[in-house]
Write a protein that holds these residues in place. Structure first.
Motif, PDB file in Angstrom:
ATOM      1  N   GLY A 263     -44.241  51.021  41.993  1.00 41.21           N
ATOM      2  CA  GLY A 263     -45.231  50.035  42.379  1.00 41.21           C
ATOM      3  C   GLY A 263     -46.310  50.639  43.246  1.00 41.21           C
ATOM      4  N   PHE A 264     -47.470  50.038  43.259  1.00 39.17           N
ATOM      5  CA  PHE A 264     -48.585  50.580  44.022  1.00 39.17           C
ATOM      6  C   PHE A 264     -48.461  50.213  45.499  1.00 39.17           C
ATOM      7  N   ILE A 265     -48.546  51.224  46.349  1.00 37.87           N
ATOM      8  CA  ILE A 265     -48.655  51.035  47.796  1.00 37.87           C
ATOM      9  C   ILE A 265     -50.028  51.563  48.184  1.00 37.87           C
ATOM     10  N   THR A 266     -50.920  50.703  48.606  1.00 36.76           N
ATOM     11  CA  THR A 266     -52.287  51.119  48.894  1.00 36.76           C
ATOM     12  C   THR A 266     -52.471  51.428  50.381  1.00 36.76           C
ATOM     13  N   GLN A 267     -53.543  52.153  50.687  1.00 38.90           N
ATOM     14  CA  GLN A 267     -53.854  52.461  52.077  1.00 38.90           C
ATOM     15  C   GLN A 267     -54.093  51.176  52.861  1.00 38.90           C
ATOM     16  N   LYS A 268     -54.733  50.213  52.216  1.00 36.18           N
ATOM     17  CA  LYS A 268     -55.001  48.932  52.872  1.00 36.18           C
ATOM     18  C   LYS A 268     -53.696  48.244  53.261  1.00 36.18           C
ATOM     19  N   GLU A 269     -52.700  48.314  52.372  1.00 36.98           N
ATOM     20  CA  GLU A 269     -51.414  47.679  52.645  1.00 36.98           C
ATOM     21  C   GLU A 269     -50.678  48.375  53.783  1.00 36.98           C
ATOM     22  N   VAL A 270     -50.726  49.716  53.799  1.00 31.31           N
ATOM     23  CA  VAL A 270     -50.067  50.479  54.858  1.00 31.31           C
ATOM     24  C   VAL A 270     -50.694  50.154  56.209  1.00 31.31           C
ATOM     25  N   ILE A 271     -52.019  50.168  56.271  1.00 34.05           N
ATOM     26  CA  ILE A 271     -52.716  49.866  57.525  1.00 34.05           C
ATOM     27  C   ILE A 271     -52.410  48.455  57.990  1.00 34.05           C
ATOM     28  N   SER A 272     -52.373  47.510  57.040  1.00 32.71           N
ATOM     29  CA  SER A 272     -52.066  46.115  57.382  1.00 32.71           C
ATOM     30  C   SER A 272     -50.665  45.990  57.966  1.00 32.71           C
ATOM     31  N   MET A 273     -49.694  46.715  57.382  1.00 30.78           N
ATOM     32  CA  MET A 273     -48.326  46.686  57.890  1.00 30.78           C
ATOM     33  C   MET A 273     -48.265  47.180  59.330  1.00 30.78           C
ATOM     34  N   LEU A 274     -48.951  48.297  59.590  1.00 35.27           N
ATOM     35  CA  LEU A 274     -48.926  48.875  60.928  1.00 35.27           C
ATOM     36  C   LEU A 274     -49.620  47.973  61.949  1.00 35.27           C
ATOM     37  N   GLU A 275     -50.692  47.318  61.519  1.00 34.12           N
ATOM     38  CA  GLU A 275     -51.403  46.405  62.421  1.00 34.12           C
ATOM     39  C   GLU A 275     -50.534  45.203  62.781  1.00 34.12           C
ATOM     40  N   LYS A 276     -49.806  44.670  61.784  1.00 34.74           N
ATOM     41  CA  LYS A 276     -48.953  43.513  62.044  1.00 34.74           C
ATOM     42  C   LYS A 276     -47.814  43.864  63.004  1.00 34.74           C
ATOM     43  N   LYS A 277     -47.356  45.107  62.944  1.00 35.66           N
ATOM     44  CA  LYS A 277     -46.275  45.554  63.831  1.00 35.66           C
ATOM     45  C   LYS A 277     -46.807  46.012  65.190  1.00 35.66           C
TER      46      LYS A 277
ATOM     47  N   ILE B 162     -48.521  48.759  65.781  1.00 31.91           N
ATOM     48  CA  ILE B 162     -48.389  50.209  65.948  1.00 31.91           C
ATOM     49  C   ILE B 162     -49.454  50.960  65.148  1.00 31.91           C
ATOM     50  N   SER B 163     -50.569  50.307  64.873  1.00 28.12           N
ATOM     51  CA  SER B 163     -51.652  51.001  64.181  1.00 28.12           C
ATOM     52  C   SER B 163     -52.153  52.156  65.048  1.00 28.12           C
ATOM     53  N   PRO B 164     -52.291  53.366  64.483  1.00 28.65           N
ATOM     54  CA  PRO B 164     -52.698  54.521  65.289  1.00 28.65           C
ATOM     55  C   PRO B 164     -54.209  54.615  65.514  1.00 28.65           C
ATOM     56  N   ILE B 165     -54.982  53.891  64.734  1.00 27.66           N
ATOM     57  CA  ILE B 165     -56.438  54.001  64.816  1.00 27.66           C
ATOM     58  C   ILE B 165     -56.912  53.620  66.216  1.00 27.66           C
ATOM     59  N   GLY B 166     -57.686  54.533  66.844  1.00 34.04           N
ATOM     60  CA  GLY B 166     -58.233  54.279  68.168  1.00 34.04           C
ATOM     61  C   GLY B 166     -57.302  54.626  69.308  1.00 34.04           C
ATOM     62  N   LYS B 167     -56.076  55.059  68.991  1.00 30.84           N
ATOM     63  CA  LYS B 167     -55.122  55.426  70.040  1.00 30.84           C
ATOM     64  C   LYS B 167     -55.116  56.940  70.255  1.00 30.84           C
ATOM     65  N   LYS B 168     -54.747  57.348  71.455  1.00 32.23           N
ATOM     66  CA  LYS B 168     -54.651  58.774  71.741  1.00 32.23           C
ATOM     67  C   LYS B 168     -53.509  59.381  70.925  1.00 32.23           C
ATOM     68  N   LEU B 169     -53.763  60.554  70.367  1.00 36.17           N
ATOM     69  CA  LEU B 169     -52.778  61.205  69.509  1.00 36.17           C
ATOM     70  C   LEU B 169     -51.455  61.439  70.215  1.00 36.17           C
ATOM     71  N   ASP B 170     -51.517  61.807  71.503  1.00 38.99           N
ATOM     72  CA  ASP B 170     -50.272  62.116  72.203  1.00 38.99           C
ATOM     73  C   ASP B 170     -49.449  60.870  72.522  1.00 38.99           C
ATOM     74  N   ARG B 171     -50.007  59.689  72.258  1.00 39.14           N
ATOM     75  CA  ARG B 171     -49.267  58.449  72.494  1.00 39.14           C
ATOM     76  C   ARG B 171     -48.747  57.819  71.190  1.00 39.14           C
ATOM     77  N   ILE B 172     -49.080  58.434  70.074  1.00 37.53           N
ATOM     78  CA  ILE B 172     -48.633  57.925  68.774  1.00 37.53           C
ATOM     79  C   ILE B 172     -47.244  58.473  68.477  1.00 37.53           C
ATOM     80  N   ARG B 173     -46.297  57.589  68.203  1.00 36.68           N
ATOM     81  CA  ARG B 173     -44.924  57.977  67.898  1.00 36.68           C
ATOM     82  C   ARG B 173     -44.729  57.962  66.377  1.00 36.68           C
ATOM     83  N   THR B 174     -44.746  59.143  65.786  1.00 33.81           N
ATOM     84  CA  THR B 174     -44.673  59.224  64.321  1.00 33.81           C
ATOM     85  C   THR B 174     -43.343  58.690  63.787  1.00 33.81           C
ATOM     86  N   LYS B 175     -42.257  58.880  64.527  1.00 35.45           N
ATOM     87  CA  LYS B 175     -40.950  58.389  64.072  1.00 35.45           C
ATOM     88  C   LYS B 175     -40.931  56.865  63.994  1.00 35.45           C
TER      89      LYS B 175
END
Length: 244
Positions: A48-62, A64-77
């Protein structure tokens, strides 16, 4: 002796320089902000298709969207864990780049069978035998299983049979439907030919289908693919055909 000492010193200096250069290259500027998400999606030919828009939306709802955050504060795990909860994602891997991007590599779950049982259940099974929701957008041809199907039977026996079909180019193209009769007896609806293939129980199916293929090549190619209404290979070393 002096030459060896000098050579050792030169090698140590080169090694130290390389270590410092690599460290400097990988060092992220202090306070650097993530400005983009780079998405890599695996297995788009089957899943099934997983789009960039869907991924970003998921992270925003949780939250934990990384956009605009300092890299050293982003928890990749944390990002990987949340994305892996999506019903169409098998696993996710994230890493940061020196340029200020968060790279997300998504491996999708690969469906191998669509199940539509008489009891109203409707779902996909993936290549690990787990259930996927029916709204998955599958771009590859899949056989459909219908009839009297218990989920336990689907996740164990039908799953193994579906993986076999997918890995066999001839039968993957030929089998359109798997119909389960009461008592877990199975018959197949092929794409080519106006007949049913009766397997009986799903045991020794590789040998049963091998006999059917041989019958196709040596008999149906001679008498025609629409001569019989039913090909029964339930019993070992014999094929029982019913004429129309």
């Amino acid at each position: 002796m002096i030459k060896r000492i000098l050579l050792s010193i030169v090698l140590l200096l080169i090694t130290a320089y390389l270590v410092m250069a690599i460290t400097a290259f990988n060092r992220k500027p202090e306070g650097q902000v993530c400005h983009d998400i780079q998405l890599i999606i695996q297995d788009t030919a089957y899943a099934g298709f997983i789009t960039q828009k869907e991924v970003i939306s998921m992270l925003e709802k949780k939250g934990i969207s990384p956009i605009g955050k300092k890299l050293d504060r982003i928890r990749t795990k944390t990002v990987e864990k949340e994305l892996s909860k999506h019903p169409l994602i098998d696993r996710a891997e994230c890493y940061k780049t020196p340029s200020g991007k968060l790279c997300v590599e998504v491996t999708q779950r690969i469906p191998v069978l669509r199940v539509m049982s008489d009891n109203g259940e409707n779902y996909y099974l993936d290549n690990k035998g787990t259930v996927m929701p029916p709204h998955a957008k599958c771009v590859a041809h899949l056989a459909v299983a219908t009839g009297s199907i218990e989920k336990s039977f689907a996740m164990r026996d039908l799953y193994k049979f579906a993986v076999f079909l997918q890995n066999n180019s001839f039968w993957n193209a030929q089998v359109e439907q798997i119909h389960v009769l009461p008592g877990r007896n199975v018959e197949l609806v092929p794409r080519v030919g106006d007949h049913l293939i009766y397997l009986g129980r799903l045991d020794n199916y590789e040998n049963k289908l091998k006999r059917v293929k041989t019958f196709y090549e040596k008999a149906l190619n001679q008498v025609g693919w629409n001569k019989y209404s039913r090909i029964n290979v339930e019993f070992g070393n014999q094929i029982i055909c019913t004429k129309k």
